[in-house]
Design a protein around this motif. Structure first.
Motif, mmCIF file in Angstrom:
data_model
loop_
_atom_site.group_PDB
_atom_site.id
_atom_site.type_symbol
_atom_site.label_atom_id
_atom_site.label_comp_id
_atom_site.label_asym_id
_atom_site.label_seq_id
_atom_site.Cartn_x
_atom_site.Cartn_y
_atom_site.Cartn_z
ATOM 1 N N VAL A 176 -36.705 52.704 13.620
ATOM 2 C CA VAL A 176 -36.320 51.432 14.201
ATOM 3 C C VAL A 176 -35.063 51.742 15.039
ATOM 4 N N PRO A 177 -34.837 51.400 16.102
ATOM 5 C CA PRO A 177 -33.711 51.449 17.013
ATOM 6 C C PRO A 177 -32.426 51.208 16.432
ATOM 7 N N ASP A 178 -32.191 49.985 15.783
ATOM 8 C CA ASP A 178 -31.059 49.865 14.926
ATOM 9 C C ASP A 178 -30.468 50.796 13.920
ATOM 10 N N TYR A 179 -31.350 51.625 13.549
ATOM 11 C CA TYR A 179 -30.794 52.767 12.738
ATOM 12 C C TYR A 179 -29.952 53.430 13.449
ATOM 13 N N VAL A 180 -30.174 53.970 14.777
ATOM 14 C CA VAL A 180 -29.357 54.737 15.150
ATOM 15 C C VAL A 180 -27.884 54.367 15.610
ATOM 16 N N ALA A 181 -27.719 53.288 15.795
ATOM 17 C CA ALA A 181 -26.366 52.542 15.911
ATOM 18 C C ALA A 181 -25.756 52.571 14.685
ATOM 19 N N ARG A 182 -26.083 52.840 13.685
ATOM 20 C CA ARG A 182 -25.424 53.051 12.212
ATOM 21 C C ARG A 182 -25.680 54.452 11.633
ATOM 22 N N GLY A 183 -26.068 55.242 12.359
ATOM 23 C CA GLY A 183 -26.005 56.654 11.738
ATOM 24 C C GLY A 183 -27.124 57.701 11.781
ATOM 25 N N ILE A 184 -28.136 57.114 11.996
ATOM 26 C CA ILE A 184 -29.433 57.955 12.351
ATOM 27 C C ILE A 184 -29.400 58.792 13.672
ATOM 28 N N VAL A 185 -29.492 60.101 13.735
ATOM 29 C CA VAL A 185 -29.244 60.808 14.888
ATOM 30 C C VAL A 185 -29.939 60.264 16.192
ATOM 31 N N LEU A 186 -31.195 59.966 16.195
ATOM 32 C CA LEU A 186 -32.136 59.906 17.265
ATOM 33 C C LEU A 186 -33.217 58.851 16.851
ATOM 34 N N GLY A 187 -33.456 58.047 18.137
ATOM 35 C CA GLY A 187 -34.373 56.845 17.882
ATOM 36 C C GLY A 187 -34.570 56.610 19.394
ATOM 37 N N ALA A 188 -35.713 55.515 19.172
ATOM 38 C CA ALA A 188 -36.162 55.061 20.661
ATOM 39 C C ALA A 188 -36.331 53.632 20.671
ATOM 40 N N GLU A 189 -36.033 52.969 21.963
ATOM 41 C CA GLU A 189 -36.535 51.648 22.083
ATOM 42 C C GLU A 189 -37.218 51.287 23.323
ATOM 43 N N LEU A 190 -37.553 50.197 23.683
ATOM 44 C CA LEU A 190 -38.206 49.765 24.762
ATOM 45 C C LEU A 190 -37.150 49.118 25.637
ATOM 46 N N ALA A 191 -36.791 49.491 26.842
ATOM 47 C CA ALA A 191 -35.888 48.896 27.869
ATOM 48 C C ALA A 191 -36.943 48.663 29.013
ATOM 49 N N SER A 192 -36.952 47.167 29.217
ATOM 50 C CA SER A 192 -37.672 46.888 30.551
ATOM 51 C C SER A 192 -39.081 47.694 30.393
ATOM 52 N N GLY A 193 -39.752 47.616 29.413
ATOM 53 C CA GLY A 193 -41.189 47.796 29.036
ATOM 54 C C GLY A 193 -41.309 49.373 28.940
ATOM 55 N N LYS A 194 -40.309 50.389 29.196
ATOM 56 C CA LYS A 194 -40.265 51.716 29.073
ATOM 57 C C LYS A 194 -39.311 52.247 27.892
ATOM 58 N N PRO A 195 -39.930 53.502 27.298
ATOM 59 C CA PRO A 195 -39.153 53.912 26.096
ATOM 60 C C PRO A 195 -37.798 54.465 26.749
ATOM 61 N N LYS A 196 -36.786 54.220 25.941
ATOM 62 C CA LYS A 196 -35.626 54.896 26.265
ATOM 63 C C LYS A 196 -34.990 55.652 24.774
ATOM 64 N N LEU A 197 -34.613 56.700 24.947
ATOM 65 C CA LEU A 197 -34.044 57.119 23.718
ATOM 66 C C LEU A 197 -32.548 57.152 23.393
ATOM 67 N N LEU A 198 -32.356 56.895 22.230
ATOM 68 C CA LEU A 198 -31.105 56.676 21.670
ATOM 69 C C LEU A 198 -30.524 57.896 20.962
ATOM 70 N N ILE A 199 -29.125 58.130 21.011
ATOM 71 C CA ILE A 199 -28.702 59.074 19.965
ATOM 72 C C ILE A 199 -27.260 58.537 19.745
ATOM 73 N N HIS A 200 -26.859 58.708 18.365
ATOM 74 C CA HIS A 200 -25.615 58.787 17.790
ATOM 75 C C HIS A 200 -24.846 60.105 17.934
ATOM 76 N N LEU A 201 -24.040 60.058 18.851
ATOM 77 C CA LEU A 201 -23.410 61.513 19.138
ATOM 78 C C LEU A 201 -22.587 62.129 18.237
ATOM 79 N N PRO A 202 -21.685 61.209 17.414
ATOM 80 C CA PRO A 202 -20.776 61.767 16.524
ATOM 81 C C PRO A 202 -21.650 62.398 15.282
ATOM 82 N N GLN A 203 -22.859 61.570 14.906
ATOM 83 C CA GLN A 203 -23.449 62.163 13.893
ATOM 84 C C GLN A 203 -24.552 63.340 14.139
ATOM 85 N N ALA A 204 -24.719 63.393 15.496
ATOM 86 C CA ALA A 204 -25.548 64.641 15.953
ATOM 87 C C ALA A 204 -24.746 65.895 15.752
ATOM 88 N N ARG A 205 -23.466 65.659 16.162
ATOM 89 C CA ARG A 205 -22.458 66.521 16.202
ATOM 90 C C ARG A 205 -22.402 67.092 14.723
#
Length: 210
Positions: free
Chosen positions: A163-192
């Motif tokens: 779920v894209p919303d999970y990334v905003a709250r601390g799961i490292v990586l996710g994906a969402e649709l932007a203009s019909g195309k997949p867009k990767l999401l990353i929570h950078l502090p959590q990734a580090r």
């Protein structure tokens, strides 16, 4: 059996001459409930088809500079779902099937297992015990996401969100649709914090939460 024509007590119209505050309070309360339900539904929405998620996440994992050391000779993937949520179990099963068609991750043979979510602490214990390279979180754990992020802070693992919303709250990586195309999401502090190291060039292609 005849059906009563009277409305439920909570929705009865006020008596003639009664103040409108009761009605207004009722409408405000109903509106608040509907808003909360809508937010919850959107928070648990799977934006990108699960098979495409699998392809994207596997490709990104191969570019994680810590992945090979984390995985060792076997890239272990744990798929986490809420056993009380049918939608969660369905997405988890879809991800498991999608990963079954992928032999290796970053050139390392993979191994997939399932886990029913009980608590954030249990997820951290699982990571310490089994040492998975990747943990994928299916929908159905919305309220636990911040606790999961906290529990995994300092743990060497790549966490993935259905779920894209999970990334905003601390799961490292996710994906969402932007203009019909997949867009990767990353929570950078959590990734580090979880020792996930992606190149700046790859980060430029992602939506980065800081």
């Amino acid at each position: 059996m005849p059906t009563s024509s009277h409305p439920p007590p909570a929705l009865e119209a006020p008596a003639p001459g009664a103040p409108l505050i009761g009605r207004r309070a009722l409408l405000a309360g109903l509106t608040a409930v509907l808003v909360l339900r809508d937010r919850a539904a959107r928070a648990e929405e799977v934006s990108v088809p699960v098979e495409l998620q699998a392809e994207l996440f596997v490709k990104v994992a191969a570019y994680d500079r810590s992945f090979a050391a984390r995985a060792g000779d076997r890239a272990r993937v744990v798929v986490v779902s809420n056993a009380d949520d049918d939608g969660s179990k369905t997405v988890a099963a879809q991800m498991t099937r999608a990963l079954a068609g992928i032999d290796t991750i970053g050139g390392i043979p993979k191994e997939v297992s399932a886990h029913s979510f009980t608590s954030a602490a249990a997820i951290a214990e699982l990571c310490h015990a089994r040492r998975p390279a990747i943990v994928y979180f299916a929908p159905g754990i919305d309220r636990a996401v911040p606790a999961i992020a906290s529990a995994l802070s300092g743990v060497d693992v790549l966490s993935l969100a259905a779920v894209p919303d999970y990334v905003a709250r601390g799961i490292v990586l996710g994906a969402e649709l932007a203009s019909g195309k997949p867009k990767l999401l990353i929570h950078l502090p959590q990734a580090r914090s979880q020792n996930v190291q992606l190149s700046p060039e790859l980060l430029k292609l992602m939506k980065v939460y800081k």
